[in-house]
Design an enzyme around this catalytic site. Structure first.
Site, PDB file in Angstrom:
ATOM      1  N   HIS A  33     -44.315  36.443  -7.045  1.00 56.93           N
ATOM      2  CA  HIS A  33     -43.195  35.508  -7.163  1.00 56.93           C
ATOM      3  C   HIS A  33     -42.841  35.250  -8.628  1.00 56.93           C
ATOM      4  O   HIS A  33     -41.676  35.003  -8.959  1.00 56.93           O
ATOM      5  CB  HIS A  33     -43.548  34.193  -6.455  1.00 56.93           C
ATOM      6  CG  HIS A  33     -43.886  34.387  -5.016  1.00 56.93           C
ATOM      7  ND1 HIS A  33     -42.982  34.877  -4.103  1.00 56.93           N
ATOM      8  CD2 HIS A  33     -45.044  34.204  -4.335  1.00 56.93           C
ATOM      9  CE1 HIS A  33     -43.557  34.961  -2.917  1.00 56.93           C
ATOM     10  NE2 HIS A  33     -44.812  34.580  -3.036  1.00 56.93           N
ATOM     11  N   ASP A  73     -22.582  13.317  -8.128  1.00 55.22           N
ATOM     12  CA  ASP A  73     -21.191  12.877  -8.099  1.00 55.22           C
ATOM     13  C   ASP A  73     -21.128  11.672  -7.155  1.00 55.22           C
ATOM     14  O   ASP A  73     -22.160  11.147  -6.703  1.00 55.22           O
ATOM     15  CB  ASP A  73     -20.240  14.025  -7.719  1.00 55.22           C
ATOM     16  CG  ASP A  73     -20.298  14.403  -6.240  1.00 55.22           C
ATOM     17  OD1 ASP A  73     -21.155  13.876  -5.506  1.00 55.22           O
ATOM     18  OD2 ASP A  73     -19.458  15.230  -5.823  1.00 55.22           O
ATOM     19  N   HIS A  74     -19.904  11.236  -6.823  1.00 56.27           N
ATOM     20  CA  HIS A  74     -19.736  10.081  -5.933  1.00 56.27           C
ATOM     21  C   HIS A  74     -20.307  10.354  -4.537  1.00 56.27           C
ATOM     22  O   HIS A  74     -20.853   9.453  -3.909  1.00 56.27           O
ATOM     23  CB  HIS A  74     -18.253   9.717  -5.842  1.00 56.27           C
ATOM     24  CG  HIS A  74     -17.375  10.883  -5.478  1.00 56.27           C
ATOM     25  ND1 HIS A  74     -17.158  11.947  -6.339  1.00 56.27           N
ATOM     26  CD2 HIS A  74     -16.705  11.189  -4.341  1.00 56.27           C
ATOM     27  CE1 HIS A  74     -16.375  12.833  -5.753  1.00 56.27           C
ATOM     28  NE2 HIS A  74     -16.091  12.401  -4.534  1.00 56.27           N
ATOM     29  N   CYS A 103     -24.727  15.894  -4.426  1.00 56.12           N
ATOM     30  CA  CYS A 103     -23.295  15.724  -4.177  1.00 56.12           C
ATOM     31  C   CYS A 103     -23.141  15.559  -2.671  1.00 56.12           C
ATOM     32  O   CYS A 103     -24.130  15.306  -1.972  1.00 56.12           O
ATOM     33  CB  CYS A 103     -22.458  16.856  -4.778  1.00 56.12           C
ATOM     34  SG  CYS A 103     -22.666  18.476  -4.028  1.00 56.12           S
ATOM     35  N   THR A 106     -22.525  17.659  -0.192  1.00 55.07           N
ATOM     36  CA  THR A 106     -23.299  18.655   0.556  1.00 55.07           C
ATOM     37  C   THR A 106     -24.498  19.175  -0.219  1.00 55.07           C
ATOM     38  O   THR A 106     -25.350  19.847   0.360  1.00 55.07           O
ATOM     39  CB  THR A 106     -22.418  19.876   0.859  1.00 55.07           C
ATOM     40  OG1 THR A 106     -21.939  20.385  -0.396  1.00 55.07           O
ATOM     41  CG2 THR A 106     -21.242  19.508   1.759  1.00 55.07           C
ATOM     42  N   ARG A 155     -40.536  37.847  -9.863  1.00 58.63           N
ATOM     43  CA  ARG A 155     -39.164  37.638  -9.384  1.00 58.63           C
ATOM     44  C   ARG A 155     -38.479  36.475 -10.113  1.00 58.63           C
ATOM     45  O   ARG A 155     -37.291  36.560 -10.440  1.00 58.63           O
ATOM     46  CB  ARG A 155     -39.196  37.402  -7.874  1.00 58.63           C
ATOM     47  CG  ARG A 155     -39.625  38.671  -7.144  1.00 58.63           C
ATOM     48  CD  ARG A 155     -40.089  38.419  -5.732  1.00 58.63           C
ATOM     49  NE  ARG A 155     -40.633  39.651  -5.135  1.00 58.63           N
ATOM     50  CZ  ARG A 155     -41.386  39.681  -4.044  1.00 58.63           C
ATOM     51  NH1 ARG A 155     -41.667  38.561  -3.405  1.00 58.63           N
ATOM     52  NH2 ARG A 155     -41.828  40.821  -3.573  1.00 58.63           N
ATOM     53  N   HIS A 175     -42.479  29.763  -3.818  1.00 54.21           N
ATOM     54  CA  HIS A 175     -41.972  31.114  -4.079  1.00 54.21           C
ATOM     55  C   HIS A 175     -40.961  31.175  -5.220  1.00 54.21           C
ATOM     56  O   HIS A 175     -40.923  32.166  -5.945  1.00 54.21           O
ATOM     57  CB  HIS A 175     -41.306  31.682  -2.815  1.00 54.21           C
ATOM     58  CG  HIS A 175     -42.300  32.035  -1.738  1.00 54.21           C
ATOM     59  ND1 HIS A 175     -41.959  32.759  -0.619  1.00 54.21           N
ATOM     60  CD2 HIS A 175     -43.618  31.753  -1.617  1.00 54.21           C
ATOM     61  CE1 HIS A 175     -43.034  32.925   0.152  1.00 54.21           C
ATOM     62  NE2 HIS A 175     -44.056  32.308  -0.425  1.00 54.21           N
ATOM     63  N   ASN A 176     -40.112  30.149  -5.341  1.00 49.83           N
ATOM     64  CA  ASN A 176     -39.019  30.214  -6.324  1.00 49.83           C
ATOM     65  C   ASN A 176     -39.274  29.357  -7.556  1.00 49.83           C
ATOM     66  O   ASN A 176     -38.493  29.407  -8.505  1.00 49.83           O
ATOM     67  CB  ASN A 176     -37.694  29.771  -5.677  1.00 49.83           C
ATOM     68  CG  ASN A 176     -37.451  30.455  -4.343  1.00 49.83           C
ATOM     69  OD1 ASN A 176     -37.440  29.809  -3.293  1.00 49.83           O
ATOM     70  ND2 ASN A 176     -37.285  31.765  -4.356  1.00 49.83           N
TER      71      ASN A 176
HETATM   72  C1  RB5 Z   1     -16.646  15.685  -3.190  1.00 49.43           C
HETATM   73  O1  RB5 Z   1     -15.721  15.193  -2.278  1.00 49.43           O
HETATM   74  C2  RB5 Z   1     -17.409  16.847  -2.584  1.00 49.43           C
HETATM   75  O2  RB5 Z   1     -16.611  17.975  -2.566  1.00 49.43           O
HETATM   76  C3  RB5 Z   1     -18.687  17.102  -3.356  1.00 49.43           C
HETATM   77  O3  RB5 Z   1     -19.480  15.962  -3.324  1.00 49.43           O
HETATM   78  C4  RB5 Z   1     -19.570  18.218  -2.862  1.00 49.43           C
HETATM   79  O4  RB5 Z   1     -19.820  18.113  -1.496  1.00 49.43           O
HETATM   80  C5  RB5 Z   1     -19.189  19.561  -3.275  1.00 49.43           C
HETATM   81  O5  RB5 Z   1     -19.886  20.564  -3.015  1.00 49.43           O
END
Ligand code: RB5
Length: 143
Positions: free
Chosen positions: A133, A8-9, A65, A67, A136, A98-99
């Site tokens: 693994h 995303d942005h 994104c 986070t 799982r 492992h995953n």
């Molecule tokens: C967008 O503002 C933000 O919410 C997105 O990039 C992300 O962090 C969501 O989990």
């Protein structure tokens, strides 16, 4: 080896930095957007990348994104996708060993580019250990 990337942005700038690094390493990259800083909805892009991996159009995927949280949640809704949000090199190593994570999620507002590149390289260069693994990850894939 084809790697699908999407953001995303909030993840756009980090995606660009990681893409440049992947290209230097010789990977073929399929970028599923977004391409501009305009605000967009991360589920759209997480789903697109995950479907490219699950559908065999890409070998691995990377999603970004702000986070890494929202887009990893979206990617993990697609059957066959094991998306790992990693914030350290150790997490990246274990995500593969492992995953067998087939999609890596990174946060553009939380992970500096140099660390993101180290995480990416560790994930790409680590090997799935199989054995217990695999049992799982098979259970995950059946969910
Ligand atoms: C967008 O503002 C933000 O919410 C997105 O990039 C992300 O962090 C969501 O989990």
């Amino acid at each position: 080896m084809i790697i699908a990337v999407a953001s995303d942005h909030g993840g756009l700038e980090l995606k660009k930095a990681v893409k440049a690094h992947l290209a230097e390493r010789g990977y073929k990259i399929v970028d599923l957007g977004t391409d501009t800083p305009d605000s967009v909805d991360y589920p759209v892009y997480g789903k697109a990348c995950a479907e490219a991996v699950a559908g065999g159009k890409a070998d691995l995927g990377m999603v970004f994104c702000g986070t890494g949280i929202g887009i990893s949640i979206a990617a993990n809704k697609v059957k066959g996708v094991r998306c790992a949000l990693c914030t350290s090199v150790e997490m990246a190593r274990l995500a593969k060993q492992h995953n067998n994570a087939n999609v890596l999620a990174l946060g553009g507002r939380t992970t500096p580019a140099d660390l993101a590149i180290e995480i990416t390289d560790t994930w790409l260069d680590s090997e799935f250990e199989g054995g217990r693994h695999l049992r799982r990850t098979n259970m995950l894939d059946e969910m």
